[in-house]
Motif scaffolding. Structure first.
Motif, PDB file in Angstrom:
ATOM      1  N   GLU A 181       1.199  -1.243  -0.083  1.00 36.68           N
ATOM      2  CA  GLU A 181      -0.326  -0.251   0.308  1.00 36.68           C
ATOM      3  C   GLU A 181       1.120   1.046   0.281  1.00 36.68           C
ATOM      4  O   GLU A 181       2.211   1.586   0.531  1.00 36.68           O
ATOM      5  CB  GLU A 181      -0.812  -0.127   1.268  1.00 36.68           C
ATOM      6  N   LEU A 182      -0.114   2.655  -0.422  1.00 39.90           N
ATOM      7  CA  LEU A 182       1.156   3.987  -0.800  1.00 39.90           C
ATOM      8  C   LEU A 182       1.673   3.869   0.931  1.00 39.90           C
ATOM      9  O   LEU A 182       3.016   4.628   0.744  1.00 39.90           O
ATOM     10  CB  LEU A 182      -0.096   4.711  -1.142  1.00 39.90           C
ATOM     11  N   GLY A 183       0.805   3.793   1.537  1.00 41.87           N
ATOM     12  CA  GLY A 183       1.344   4.400   3.229  1.00 41.87           C
ATOM     13  C   GLY A 183       2.468   3.673   3.655  1.00 41.87           C
ATOM     14  O   GLY A 183       3.459   4.194   4.099  1.00 41.87           O
ATOM     15  N   GLU A 194      -4.625   9.332   0.579  1.00 41.10           N
ATOM     16  CA  GLU A 194      -5.733   9.964   0.852  1.00 41.10           C
ATOM     17  C   GLU A 194      -5.913  11.036  -0.847  1.00 41.10           C
ATOM     18  O   GLU A 194      -6.677  10.973  -1.685  1.00 41.10           O
ATOM     19  CB  GLU A 194      -6.511  11.104   1.979  1.00 41.10           C
ATOM     20  N   ARG A 195      -5.240  11.970  -1.168  1.00 40.34           N
ATOM     21  CA  ARG A 195      -5.391  12.740  -2.169  1.00 40.34           C
ATOM     22  C   ARG A 195      -5.044  11.776  -3.688  1.00 40.34           C
ATOM     23  O   ARG A 195      -5.426  11.986  -4.482  1.00 40.34           O
ATOM     24  CB  ARG A 195      -4.086  13.327  -2.489  1.00 40.34           C
ATOM     25  N   LEU A 196      -3.415  10.765  -3.974  1.00 39.91           N
ATOM     26  CA  LEU A 196      -3.520   9.929  -4.563  1.00 39.91           C
ATOM     27  C   LEU A 196      -4.515   9.468  -5.103  1.00 39.91           C
ATOM     28  O   LEU A 196      -4.736   8.931  -6.295  1.00 39.91           O
ATOM     29  CB  LEU A 196      -2.325   8.932  -4.363  1.00 39.91           C
ATOM     30  N   ALA A 197      -5.558   8.396  -3.940  1.00 43.56           N
ATOM     31  CA  ALA A 197      -6.446   7.579  -3.997  1.00 43.56           C
ATOM     32  C   ALA A 197      -7.465   8.505  -4.676  1.00 43.56           C
ATOM     33  O   ALA A 197      -8.464   7.608  -5.790  1.00 43.56           O
ATOM     34  CB  ALA A 197      -7.287   7.377  -2.895  1.00 43.56           C
ATOM     35  N   GLY A 200      -6.674   7.780  -8.099  1.00 50.29           N
ATOM     36  CA  GLY A 200      -7.539   5.987  -8.085  1.00 50.29           C
ATOM     37  C   GLY A 200      -5.296   5.485  -8.133  1.00 50.29           C
ATOM     38  O   GLY A 200      -5.182   4.390  -8.729  1.00 50.29           O
ATOM     39  N   ILE A 201      -4.840   5.836  -7.857  1.00 50.37           N
ATOM     40  CA  ILE A 201      -3.163   5.222  -7.253  1.00 50.37           C
ATOM     41  C   ILE A 201      -3.672   5.085  -5.865  1.00 50.37           C
ATOM     42  O   ILE A 201      -3.504   5.706  -4.893  1.00 50.37           O
ATOM     43  CB  ILE A 201      -3.019   6.791  -7.386  1.00 50.37           C
ATOM     44  N   LYS A 202      -3.478   3.640  -5.407  1.00 51.83           N
ATOM     45  CA  LYS A 202      -3.863   2.973  -4.376  1.00 51.83           C
ATOM     46  C   LYS A 202      -1.926   1.759  -4.213  1.00 51.83           C
ATOM     47  O   LYS A 202      -2.196   1.814  -2.411  1.00 51.83           O
ATOM     48  CB  LYS A 202      -4.402   2.195  -4.543  1.00 51.83           C
ATOM     49  N   SER A 203      -1.832   1.692  -4.780  1.00 56.16           N
ATOM     50  CA  SER A 203      -0.570   0.940  -4.449  1.00 56.16           C
ATOM     51  C   SER A 203       0.762   1.285  -4.851  1.00 56.16           C
ATOM     52  O   SER A 203       0.623   2.438  -5.346  1.00 56.16           O
ATOM     53  CB  SER A 203      -0.897   0.171  -4.456  1.00 56.16           C
TER      54      SER A 203
END
Length: 427
Positions: A181-183, A194-197, A200-203
């Motif tokens: 995950e991005l975090g 949150e902004r990247l999500a 559609g960027i989640k991984s």
């Protein structure tokens, strides 16, 4: 091809304690923050009991009394020495070592084939444990960001057995990035996630495949570099760990609130000496000194006052005597009666290389003989403290039990840096 490794010491503070106290192995052990406030390092056994980072120590005292867990005071002198020992081993295996924190170090590998590098990393993994007793995980990749993720995989996935080497374009790397995950990517915080999500960027894989220029336009050049690094494009250079710092700060919370000017003066003197030692180690000179004090902002029932003052030194210097004299002058000017102080510190500013010193006409003159005497005295003090243990030679004697001393009721002996605390054997 140049590859970068990240060596991360597992549960470092706890591991340091276990090296010298084998009886703690396999037991739930935690290390507390300054003044024994909260838990800042946990063994896996302690985590298994549901105890988390930051838990106040007083909430766990019933478990300590029952003998179910063991809480120790921070022993930073021991941890710093053990960190140096780990670094010494790494320097035998890599042409460059860059400490990232006390328990993480980047290393650079050049000229290895993949199979050779994997075997080399495994040897490093084994030798650090053999020579220091500290367990580590090793992650190797073409970039620092990927090395961080490889290290995470080495720690979290048992199949790697503590060592993970990633190629930029391999199916193995792609599979890891798709699951991460991005975090969990180095440098990406919750708000950015949150902004990247929303895009559609989640991984980590999603970010690696995003258009770098679009990422830069909508976010920052820093995030663009992260995206490129996830693709295997080096964008974050390894810093030269010998690079001189631009400023040096030494500070710490007092063991208890105090308004005693003499106790505060002792604390400032202690911090000033520590800063001067660090300054000499990097062959630097300071042009100015800042001293600051702070009351406890969470005690709204008390008067608040958090002053600071910068004073110019008579000339660029690394002489502890001159630094402490100026720091003492600053303290006298900012101290006010009627306040209970929680913290104090000293910062050395406008640092320059001693070998490139250019004296100003406004600097207080100093003869070559005086300069040489100063350098010899400081060198002798540093050599004695290094050989015989910290504070063997110091300027001024601290009062026993002063408020500024840390509460370290459960600190283990500083076996490796203090002669008077070395192991003793009994027949």
């Amino acid at each position: 091809m140049s590859m970068i490794g990240l060596v991360d010491c597992n549960s470092f503070y706890v591991s340091c304690e276990r090296v010298l106290q084998p009886r703690l192995r396999g037991l739930p052990v935690g290390v507390m923050s300054n003044n024994d406030g909260c838990v800042i390092a946990l063994s896996n056994e302690l985590k298994a009991l549901g105890i988390t980072m930051g838990t106040p120590a007083f909430e766990l005292q019933h478990l300590v009394r029952q003998g179910r867990i063991h809480l120790l005071s921070s022993n930073y002198e021991l941890y710093g020495d053990m960190s140096q020992r780990v670094q010494s081993v790494l320097e035998e295996f890599a042409p460059a070592v860059e400490p990232y924190s006390i328990d993480e170090m980047f290393v650079r590998f050049d000229g290895f084939a993949h199979e050779q590098l994997l075997e080399h990393a495994r040897q490093l993994h084994q030798k650090v444990r053999q020579f220091t007793g500290i367990p580590v995980c090793v992650g190797v990749a073409p970039t620092r960001t990927l090395a961080k993720l490889a290290n995470r995989a080495a720690k979290k996935i048992p199949a790697y057995q503590g060592v993970c080497v990633l190629k930029a374009d391999s199916l193995e790397t792609r599979g890891l990035l798709q699951r991460i995950e991005l975090g969990d990517v180095w440098g990406i915080g919750r708000r950015l996630v949150e902004r990247l999500a929303l895009m559609g960027i989640k991984s980590a894989w999603d970010l690696a495949q995003a258009n770098p220029k679009e990422i830069r336009r909508r976010f920052s050049v820093t995030l663009e570099r992260t995206a490129l690094e996830l693709r295997g494009v080096p964008c974050i250079e390894m810093n030269d760990f010998d690079e001189a710092r631009k400023r040096i700060m030494t500070s710490r919370s007092f063991g208890k609130l105090t308004d005693d000017i003499n106790e505060i003066r002792e604390a400032i003197r202690q911090h000033g000496q520590r800063g001067a030692e660090k300054l000499r180690r990097q062959n630097g000179l300071a042009k100015a000194v800042m001293v600051f004090l702070k009351t406890n902002p969470f005690r709204q029932d008390l008067h608040q006052y958090s002053p600071s003052l910068v004073l110019e030194l008579p000339r660029p210097t690394a002489d502890s005597r001159e630094i402490l004299h100026t720091a003492g002058q600053a303290l006298e000017r900012i101290y006010r009666k009627g306040y209970l102080y929680q913290k104090g510190g000293v910062m050395l500013l406008d640092l320059i290389d001693a070998d490139r010193q250019q004296l100003s006409l406004l600097d207080t003159p100093q003869s070559d003989a005086e300069r040489q005497r100063s350098a010899k005295l400081m060198s002798a003090m540093d050599a004695l403290n290094q050989r015989m243990g910290r504070d063997t030679v110091k300027l001024g004697m601290p009062s026993p039990g002063a408020a500024w001393h840390l509460r370290c009721a459960h600190r283990t002996p500083r076996y490796t840096t203090r002669w008077e605390e070395i192991f003793t054997l009994h027949s």
